[in-house]
Design an enzyme around this catalytic site. Structure first.
Site, PDB file in Angstrom:
ATOM      1  N   TRP A  46       2.283   1.689  -3.396  1.00 43.30           N
ATOM      2  CA  TRP A  46       1.237   2.137  -4.317  1.00 43.30           C
ATOM      3  C   TRP A  46       1.076   3.656  -4.277  1.00 43.30           C
ATOM      4  O   TRP A  46       0.843   4.287  -5.306  1.00 43.30           O
ATOM      5  CB  TRP A  46      -0.092   1.459  -3.976  1.00 43.30           C
ATOM      6  CG  TRP A  46      -1.237   2.042  -4.727  1.00 43.30           C
ATOM      7  CD1 TRP A  46      -1.542   1.870  -6.051  1.00 43.30           C
ATOM      8  CD2 TRP A  46      -2.228   2.941  -4.214  1.00 43.30           C
ATOM      9  NE1 TRP A  46      -2.661   2.602  -6.377  1.00 43.30           N
ATOM     10  CE2 TRP A  46      -3.095   3.263  -5.278  1.00 43.30           C
ATOM     11  CE3 TRP A  46      -2.463   3.487  -2.951  1.00 43.30           C
ATOM     12  CZ2 TRP A  46      -4.190   4.113  -5.120  1.00 43.30           C
ATOM     13  CZ3 TRP A  46      -3.558   4.338  -2.790  1.00 43.30           C
ATOM     14  CH2 TRP A  46      -4.391   4.641  -3.863  1.00 43.30           C
ATOM     15  N   HIS A  47       1.232   4.237  -3.099  1.00 43.61           N
ATOM     16  CA  HIS A  47       1.120   5.697  -2.998  1.00 43.61           C
ATOM     17  C   HIS A  47       2.274   6.386  -3.727  1.00 43.61           C
ATOM     18  O   HIS A  47       2.111   7.507  -4.226  1.00 43.61           O
ATOM     19  CB  HIS A  47       1.098   6.125  -1.531  1.00 43.61           C
ATOM     20  CG  HIS A  47      -0.237   5.960  -0.888  1.00 43.61           C
ATOM     21  ND1 HIS A  47      -0.534   4.903  -0.055  1.00 43.61           N
ATOM     22  CD2 HIS A  47      -1.368   6.707  -0.951  1.00 43.61           C
ATOM     23  CE1 HIS A  47      -1.790   5.013   0.369  1.00 43.61           C
ATOM     24  NE2 HIS A  47      -2.315   6.083  -0.162  1.00 43.61           N
ATOM     25  N   GLY A  48       3.416   5.733  -3.798  1.00 44.42           N
ATOM     26  CA  GLY A  48       4.549   6.314  -4.512  1.00 44.42           C
ATOM     27  C   GLY A  48       5.862   5.696  -4.074  1.00 44.42           C
ATOM     28  O   GLY A  48       5.986   5.234  -2.939  1.00 44.42           O
ATOM     29  N   MET A  60       0.837  -1.199   0.000  1.00 46.45           N
ATOM     30  CA  MET A  60       0.000   0.000   0.000  1.00 46.45           C
ATOM     31  C   MET A  60       0.876   1.255   0.000  1.00 46.45           C
ATOM     32  O   MET A  60       0.577   2.244  -0.681  1.00 46.45           O
ATOM     33  CB  MET A  60      -0.934   0.012   1.208  1.00 46.45           C
ATOM     34  CG  MET A  60      -1.932   1.158   1.186  1.00 46.45           C
ATOM     35  SD  MET A  60      -3.013   1.226   2.643  1.00 46.45           S
ATOM     36  CE  MET A  60      -4.128  -0.128   2.301  1.00 46.45           C
TER      37      MET A  60
END
Length: 393
Positions: free
Chosen positions: A328-330, A325
């Site tokens: 996924w944000h960066g 996760m």
């Protein structure tokens, strides 16, 4: 965000982010409401409205081209794997198609830390979640056929385009194809949808704006203990009202178009522990990660007896899930640290609740619940401080 020239004035157009977008949005409601009140399904109008809004929101020179490339690529992936899955359950082919379905979001995240950061478009990650979920459920035989028009609408459905909530194919398909009577539409969709939109305006354009303008932006960039604490609280509150406001817009708009998109927030700051928090915050994302990463890892590892007991399997799964996760944000340090922080918080919460006699003795008492809410709120806030990147400037 796209800029539009109107009467010599440059106006910015961002989904649910400015008054111009809201004006155009309200115009799209009129045909949808008329069609629904007349007993018609809004599927075909919804597709036209979605395509129109996509053209307005995205950069027509690059964003739309990348979006169309993504759409064609994913359509081919879905229908080709659907054809193959009916003939074989070969796991290697499944992993190949699963990886191919992830390529757009992987490419976008990798490009984000290179000179090609412009590769991508608004909502890419959330659209990709829909495709990945479909590939997994085709393999599981939960999806055996896909109507092209419904599939197209599911992917381009504009209310949830840029930041979710993340819907599921089977739920969306059943909702779209169900018969909706006039009274039911008015009571359970139109009125509720309008209420959510007015609440969204309050959250995003009043509360988030005030917090950002008169609190968050007033904090010095010098990193001191007091500034960091101040920033921690202000950023947490701003992020909630801004994102929850966006989600209310998305859900409310969906309702008006006759689609009950899942809720994304449910009073997260009243959570008594971090496990409860992730059932209240960004609900569609946490459920997606829980269903397709956490649960599958735990079940597979237990079936293959990789770990001695289910608690170890669960803890490893928590770390992996939250790490992904974070990625996924960066692909930045603070997002990765944030992922590990959330994973560790979930593990420590479970250990404490299982082994603490003090917790077991007092967990149903009101005073103890208030303490739990206060402690959990501060664990949340510190996580948001990490997530903000403030400490890494």
């Amino acid at each position: 965000m796209k800029e539009i020239l109107i009467g010599g004035i440059i106006m910015k157009l961002a989904q649910y982010g400015d008054y111009l977008y809201l004006y155009i949005l309200f115009l799209t409601f009129i045909p949808a409401i008329i069609l629904r009140l007349s007993g018609f399904n809004t599927k075909y109008y919804g597709i036209i409205a979605s395509l129109g809004m996509i053209l307005l929101i995205m950069d027509i020179t690059l964003g739309v081209k990348l979006f169309l490339m993504f759409l064609v690529f994913e359509i081919i992936i879905i229908y080709l794997y659907l054809f193959i899955r009916k003939r074989t359950e070969n796991k290697y082919l499944y992993w190949i198609f699963l990886f191919l379905s992830m390529l757009p979001v992987i490419s976008s995240k990798v490009a984000g830390v290179t000179q090609y950061a412009y590769i991508g478009f608004i909502g890419l990650s959330y659209l990709n979640f829909k495709i990945i979920q479909m590939i997994i459920e085709i393999y599981d035989c939960r999806i055996t056929k896909v109507n092209f028009i419904t599939f197209l609408y599911f992917i381009i459905f504009f209310p949830t385009l840029s930041s979710g909530p993340i819907d599921r194919w089977k739920r969306f398909e059943e909702n779209l194809n169900s018969k909706l009577e006039k009274k039911e539409y008015i009571k359970d969709y139109l009125i509720i949808g309008l209420k959510k939109i007015f609440m969204a305006i309050t959250y995003k354009f009043v509360l988030a704006y005030l917090i950002d303008t008169y609190w968050l932006l007033k904090i010095s960039t010098d990193i001191t203990l007091l500034n960091s604490i101040n920033y921690m609280y202000s950023y947490t509150m701003y992020l909630f009202f801004d994102f929850a406001g966006y989600s209310l817009f998305a859900v409310g708009t969906s309702y008006i178009f006759g689609i009950k998109t899942p809720e994304n927030f449910n009073k997260p700051f009243l959570s008594k522990d971090m496990k409860e928090f992730w059932t209240r915050w960004h609900i569609s994302l946490s459920r997606w990660f829980g269903d397709y990463i956490f649960s599958r890892f735990v079940l597979t590892s237990m079936r293959k007896k990789i770990f001695k007991n289910r608690f170890i399997a669960s803890y490893i799964a928590q770390l992996i899930t939250m790490f992904i996760m974070g990625l996924w944000h960066g692909l930045t340090v603070y997002y990765i640290i944030y992922g590990f922080y959330q994973g560790i918080a979930l593990i420590l919460t479970d250990i404490y609740q299982r082994k603490s006699n003090f917790y077991k003795k007092h967990k149903k008492k009101t005073w103890f619940n208030f303490i739990q809410i206060a402690v959990t709120f501060h664990i949340i806030c510190f996580g948001m401080l990490i997530f903000s990147g403030y400490l890494f400037k």
